[in-house]
Design a protein around this motif. Sequence first.
Motif, PDB file in Angstrom:
ATOM      1  N   LEU A 162      75.782  41.673 -15.541  1.00 59.06           N
ATOM      2  CA  LEU A 162      74.512  41.307 -14.916  1.00 59.06           C
ATOM      3  C   LEU A 162      73.405  42.334 -15.148  1.00 59.06           C
ATOM      4  CD1 LEU A 162      73.193  39.122 -13.159  1.00 59.06           C
ATOM      5  CD2 LEU A 162      73.859  40.454 -11.148  1.00 59.06           C
ATOM      6  N   PRO A 163      73.652  43.652 -15.034  1.00 59.23           N
ATOM      7  CA  PRO A 163      72.544  44.615 -15.171  1.00 59.23           C
ATOM      8  C   PRO A 163      71.827  44.555 -16.511  1.00 59.23           C
ATOM      9  CG  PRO A 163      74.439  45.669 -14.150  1.00 59.23           C
ATOM     10  CD  PRO A 163      74.901  44.325 -14.629  1.00 59.23           C
ATOM     11  N   ASP A 164      72.501  44.103 -17.553  1.00 58.28           N
ATOM     12  CA  ASP A 164      71.883  44.082 -18.872  1.00 58.28           C
ATOM     13  C   ASP A 164      71.155  42.764 -19.180  1.00 58.28           C
ATOM     14  OD1 ASP A 164      72.868  46.622 -19.403  1.00 58.28           O
ATOM     15  OD2 ASP A 164      74.782  45.824 -20.146  1.00 58.28           O
ATOM     16  N   LEU A 165      71.218  41.829 -18.263  1.00 60.61           N
ATOM     17  CA  LEU A 165      70.621  40.510 -18.514  1.00 60.61           C
ATOM     18  C   LEU A 165      69.220  40.426 -17.928  1.00 60.61           C
ATOM     19  CD1 LEU A 165      73.658  38.184 -17.649  1.00 60.61           C
ATOM     20  CD2 LEU A 165      72.817  38.786 -19.934  1.00 60.61           C
ATOM     21  N   THR A 166      68.381  39.644 -18.619  1.00 65.10           N
ATOM     22  CA  THR A 166      67.065  39.303 -18.073  1.00 65.10           C
ATOM     23  C   THR A 166      66.970  37.792 -17.955  1.00 65.10           C
ATOM     24  OG1 THR A 166      65.940  39.060 -20.211  1.00 65.10           O
ATOM     25  CG2 THR A 166      66.065  41.300 -19.264  1.00 65.10           C
ATOM     26  N   LEU A 167      65.913  37.328 -17.317  1.00 63.75           N
ATOM     27  CA  LEU A 167      65.711  35.884 -17.143  1.00 63.75           C
ATOM     28  C   LEU A 167      65.718  35.155 -18.479  1.00 63.75           C
ATOM     29  CD1 LEU A 167      64.931  33.404 -15.377  1.00 63.75           C
ATOM     30  CD2 LEU A 167      62.547  34.072 -15.709  1.00 63.75           C
ATOM     31  N   PHE A 168      65.130  35.770 -19.504  1.00 63.97           N
ATOM     32  CA  PHE A 168      64.982  35.083 -20.776  1.00 63.97           C
ATOM     33  C   PHE A 168      66.281  35.013 -21.558  1.00 63.97           C
ATOM     34  CE2 PHE A 168      60.786  36.778 -19.675  1.00 63.97           C
ATOM     35  CZ  PHE A 168      60.088  35.574 -19.619  1.00 63.97           C
ATOM     36  N   ASP A 169      67.324  35.740 -21.100  1.00 64.77           N
ATOM     37  CA  ASP A 169      68.633  35.620 -21.717  1.00 64.77           C
ATOM     38  C   ASP A 169      69.344  34.350 -21.282  1.00 64.77           C
ATOM     39  OD1 ASP A 169      68.508  38.052 -23.152  1.00 64.77           O
ATOM     40  OD2 ASP A 169      69.046  39.169 -21.344  1.00 64.77           O
ATOM     41  N   ILE A 170      68.947  33.797 -20.144  1.00 60.49           N
ATOM     42  CA  ILE A 170      69.651  32.628 -19.612  1.00 60.49           C
ATOM     43  C   ILE A 170      68.787  31.374 -19.632  1.00 60.49           C
ATOM     44  CG2 ILE A 170      71.084  34.087 -18.122  1.00 60.49           C
ATOM     45  CD1 ILE A 170      69.320  33.107 -15.767  1.00 60.49           C
ATOM     46  N   VAL A 171      67.554  31.473 -20.144  1.00 57.41           N
ATOM     47  CA  VAL A 171      66.658  30.321 -20.205  1.00 57.41           C
ATOM     48  C   VAL A 171      66.475  29.910 -21.653  1.00 57.41           C
ATOM     49  CG1 VAL A 171      64.306  29.489 -19.767  1.00 57.41           C
ATOM     50  CG2 VAL A 171      65.468  30.904 -18.068  1.00 57.41           C
ATOM     51  N   ASP A 172      66.503  28.597 -21.909  1.00 64.12           N
ATOM     52  CA  ASP A 172      66.306  28.092 -23.259  1.00 64.12           C
ATOM     53  C   ASP A 172      64.974  28.575 -23.823  1.00 64.12           C
ATOM     54  OD1 ASP A 172      67.398  25.947 -25.278  1.00 64.12           O
ATOM     55  OD2 ASP A 172      65.255  25.534 -25.074  1.00 64.12           O
ATOM     56  N   GLU A 173      64.977  28.899 -25.104  1.00 64.44           N
ATOM     57  CA  GLU A 173      63.788  29.481 -25.726  1.00 64.44           C
ATOM     58  C   GLU A 173      62.572  28.573 -25.583  1.00 64.44           C
ATOM     59  OE1 GLU A 173      62.434  31.411 -30.036  1.00 64.44           O
ATOM     60  OE2 GLU A 173      64.446  30.564 -29.745  1.00 64.44           O
ATOM     61  N   ALA A 174      62.800  27.264 -25.575  1.00 58.23           N
ATOM     62  CA  ALA A 174      61.683  26.332 -25.453  1.00 58.23           C
ATOM     63  C   ALA A 174      60.962  26.476 -24.115  1.00 58.23           C
ATOM     64  CB  ALA A 174      62.177  24.898 -25.629  1.00 58.23           C
ATOM     65  N   ASP A 175      61.644  27.055 -23.099  1.00 56.46           N
ATOM     66  CA  ASP A 175      61.048  27.201 -21.765  1.00 56.46           C
ATOM     67  C   ASP A 175      60.531  28.610 -21.490  1.00 56.46           C
ATOM     68  OD1 ASP A 175      61.506  24.554 -21.045  1.00 56.46           O
ATOM     69  OD2 ASP A 175      63.539  24.973 -20.346  1.00 56.46           O
ATOM     70  N   HIS A 176      60.578  29.490 -22.468  1.00 53.57           N
ATOM     71  CA  HIS A 176      60.160  30.872 -22.219  1.00 53.57           C
ATOM     72  C   HIS A 176      58.696  30.961 -21.805  1.00 53.57           C
ATOM     73  CE1 HIS A 176      63.592  33.132 -24.518  1.00 53.57           C
ATOM     74  NE2 HIS A 176      64.032  32.354 -23.532  1.00 53.57           N
ATOM     75  N   GLU A 202      61.531  22.428 -13.359  1.00 52.49           N
ATOM     76  CA  GLU A 202      62.612  21.959 -14.228  1.00 52.49           C
ATOM     77  C   GLU A 202      62.621  22.795 -15.498  1.00 52.49           C
ATOM     78  OE1 GLU A 202      63.187  17.896 -15.109  1.00 52.49           O
ATOM     79  OE2 GLU A 202      62.688  17.175 -13.088  1.00 52.49           O
ATOM     80  N   ILE A 203      63.765  23.397 -15.784  1.00 42.72           N
ATOM     81  CA  ILE A 203      63.938  24.169 -17.010  1.00 42.72           C
ATOM     82  C   ILE A 203      65.358  23.926 -17.520  1.00 42.72           C
ATOM     83  CG2 ILE A 203      62.265  25.991 -16.446  1.00 42.72           C
ATOM     84  CD1 ILE A 203      64.555  27.739 -15.531  1.00 42.72           C
ATOM     85  N   THR A 204      65.677  24.544 -18.651  1.00 44.13           N
ATOM     86  CA  THR A 204      67.019  24.418 -19.221  1.00 44.13           C
ATOM     87  C   THR A 204      67.658  25.800 -19.316  1.00 44.13           C
ATOM     88  OG1 THR A 204      66.363  22.490 -20.521  1.00 44.13           O
ATOM     89  CG2 THR A 204      68.354  23.658 -21.216  1.00 44.13           C
ATOM     90  N   PHE A 205      68.858  25.932 -18.741  1.00 49.23           N
ATOM     91  CA  PHE A 205      69.599  27.186 -18.786  1.00 49.23           C
ATOM     92  C   PHE A 205      70.518  27.201 -20.013  1.00 49.23           C
ATOM     93  CE2 PHE A 205      69.595  28.629 -14.045  1.00 49.23           C
ATOM     94  CZ  PHE A 205      68.304  29.103 -14.213  1.00 49.23           C
ATOM     95  N   VAL A 206      70.785  28.428 -20.485  1.00 49.22           N
ATOM     96  CA  VAL A 206      71.723  28.625 -21.585  1.00 49.22           C
ATOM     97  C   VAL A 206      72.875  29.481 -21.066  1.00 49.22           C
ATOM     98  CG1 VAL A 206      72.067  29.502 -23.912  1.00 49.22           C
ATOM     99  CG2 VAL A 206      69.842  28.536 -23.255  1.00 49.22           C
ATOM    100  N   ALA A 207      74.087  28.935 -21.091  1.00 55.72           N
ATOM    101  CA  ALA A 207      75.254  29.672 -20.605  1.00 55.72           C
ATOM    102  C   ALA A 207      75.715  30.699 -21.641  1.00 55.72           C
ATOM    103  CB  ALA A 207      76.382  28.698 -20.282  1.00 55.72           C
ATOM    104  N   LYS A 208      76.630  31.542 -21.220  1.00 58.52           N
ATOM    105  CA  LYS A 208      77.136  32.603 -22.097  1.00 58.52           C
ATOM    106  C   LYS A 208      77.764  32.027 -23.355  1.00 58.52           C
ATOM    107  CE  LYS A 208      80.365  36.536 -22.081  1.00 58.52           C
ATOM    108  NZ  LYS A 208      81.317  37.311 -21.261  1.00 58.52           N
ATOM    109  N   ASP A 209      78.428  30.869 -23.220  1.00 60.98           N
ATOM    110  CA  ASP A 209      79.086  30.274 -24.389  1.00 60.98           C
ATOM    111  C   ASP A 209      78.117  29.477 -25.259  1.00 60.98           C
ATOM    112  OD1 ASP A 209      78.593  28.037 -22.897  1.00 60.98           O
ATOM    113  OD2 ASP A 209      80.677  27.523 -22.529  1.00 60.98           O
ATOM    114  N   GLY A 210      76.839  29.462 -24.895  1.00 66.26           N
ATOM    115  CA  GLY A 210      75.831  28.815 -25.724  1.00 66.26           C
ATOM    116  C   GLY A 210      75.464  27.400 -25.329  1.00 66.26           C
TER     117      GLY A 210
END
Length: 603
Positions: free
Chosen positions: A176-190, A210-218
């Motif tokens: 968690l400490p190394d993650l930011t919001l943009f690591d878990i949000v789809d690039e189209a929603d940045h 409404e946004i789209t999340f990206v999980a660790k497995d992609g």
Amino acid sequence: MPPDGLGIDTWPHDVAARLLDLSADLACVAGFDGYLRQVTGEWTALLGWSAQVLLSRPLLEFVHPEDVAATSARLEAARGGRAIARFQNRFLTAGGAVRWLAWTAIGVPGEGAYRAVARDLTPRHEAEALVHESERRYLDLIESAHDIVQSILPDGHLEFVNHAWHTHLGYTPEELPDLTLFDIVDEADHDHCTILIGQIMSGHSFDHVEITFVAKDGHTFPVEGNATGRFRDGVFVATHTFFRDISDRRRAEALQADYRRRLENEVAERSAALVQSEKLATLGRLSAGMAHELNNPAAAARRGALLLEEAFTATCTALLTLARSAQGAGEAARLAELLGASATRASDAVHLDPLARGDREAEVEDWLAAHWLEDQWVAAGALVDLGMDAAGLDALADTFAPGHLGAAITALSRARTAYGLIAQIGHGSERISRIVAALKEYSYMDRAPVQDVDVHDGLDSTLVMLQSKLTQGIEVRRDYGRDVPRIETLGSELNQVWTNLIDNAADAMGGSGHLTIRTRAAAGGGVAVEIEDDGPGIPGEVVADVFDPFFTTKPPGQGTGLGLNIVFNMITGSGGTVDVRSEPGRTVFRVWLPPRRPQGEPA
């Protein structure tokens, strides 16, 4: 005791005692032996112990067992009188409850005692406990929630996430400490998230995001929720978001949309089939009417052709007889003259009233019988058509020799019959030709779908198509305006409209009544057409429903309820309007058509 800023050590003893009694704090003197020597009155009020009990038992017996060791240590540290001891402990009340006390104590070696003041902190501790309990419950609620909860710092890092966050996104707490919001949000929603956070930092909150999340497995999944800012002393410190995975809902919505689309297509197909069925039913009725209308002149022409053969044969036979008998030049000239008159009068026979004609035919029959000529009744009618009477026949007898007179009269009468039959065949053929022309005009055969149309031509051809139904006792009145313009429309569709409206009017009148067709140039351009009948009318409670699909006022089995709906769709599809006004004895369907069909409408 060292002097303080108020010089309490110089105060008279009774004044100091009085102030301690009035103070909300608890004051006491406790000996180094561990027993209380003196307490203020607030002790009894707060703890419920009497002064006698308080002074008769060691002080530490009133302290909560878990705090005894710490209390003893603090008092021992203050025993020398050089340091003031400040500490908290729990005191037991007479009722078994616990009170939190904050102590300030100092040892007075010369007295072998401690002088101390205690303040009741129980309300504050209870309030803090409630706060801690509330925070614990809130944290438990957040952790047990199925929604994805996260707190985002101004630099985009994640300050806090709940268990559902880890479950959905697949990251461990160590990552968690190394993650930011943009690591878990789809690039189209940045960009969208950047704008949202900027607005949140300005004090805005969003109830629906409404946004789209990206999980660790992609893998990605859609979420919706709300977002709000947390501020401390007016300074933005974090963004709080609550999101819910809506993948199942999106799939359900997609299935529902697909089902709705398939259902709409099926309804459209079935509706189109029903409309086509109604059109075919109308075509069937028109075809039956056309068959009847065509059958009459066709039957007359066929009958005339059969009789013509017989008449032509008899005429030729008579003429050959005369030719063989060597008739004179005068006879031949007179016969040619009479045959020419027979051809001329084929379509312009002598018209007599029935009584006069009967007398004339009887006179001619008598003359023929008196001259021993055969088939008097057959020849009499034809000779009367030629204008012959007894005097005319006498003149004819003077022209022809007795041996030639019978053949001449037969040739004349049969030629007159033949020419009459030819005229009858011509009339029938002309009638058939007019019907076929009306049919072509009605169907717009061999013409472009959209064209400039004269509504009067369409109305007239429709009346021809429905003539078999309208000649049963319905009087048609045409009230055509002289300045009615031509319009651009689908001619075949427009004739379908006139067919349905006129056919309905004929049905409403039950085969007897007056049908009025009225046309006018409409104000602002276009054409207004009214179809009026004097039938019983449409009941007022259903008149507003007549254009609805499957609505009909006809008995079961006599109507699909689509005729007027087809009219409505065709007229509105052309950019026009149609309405109805009805009362007993008068029903008017009023149609307005624009001068041009709207652009983009299918032809």
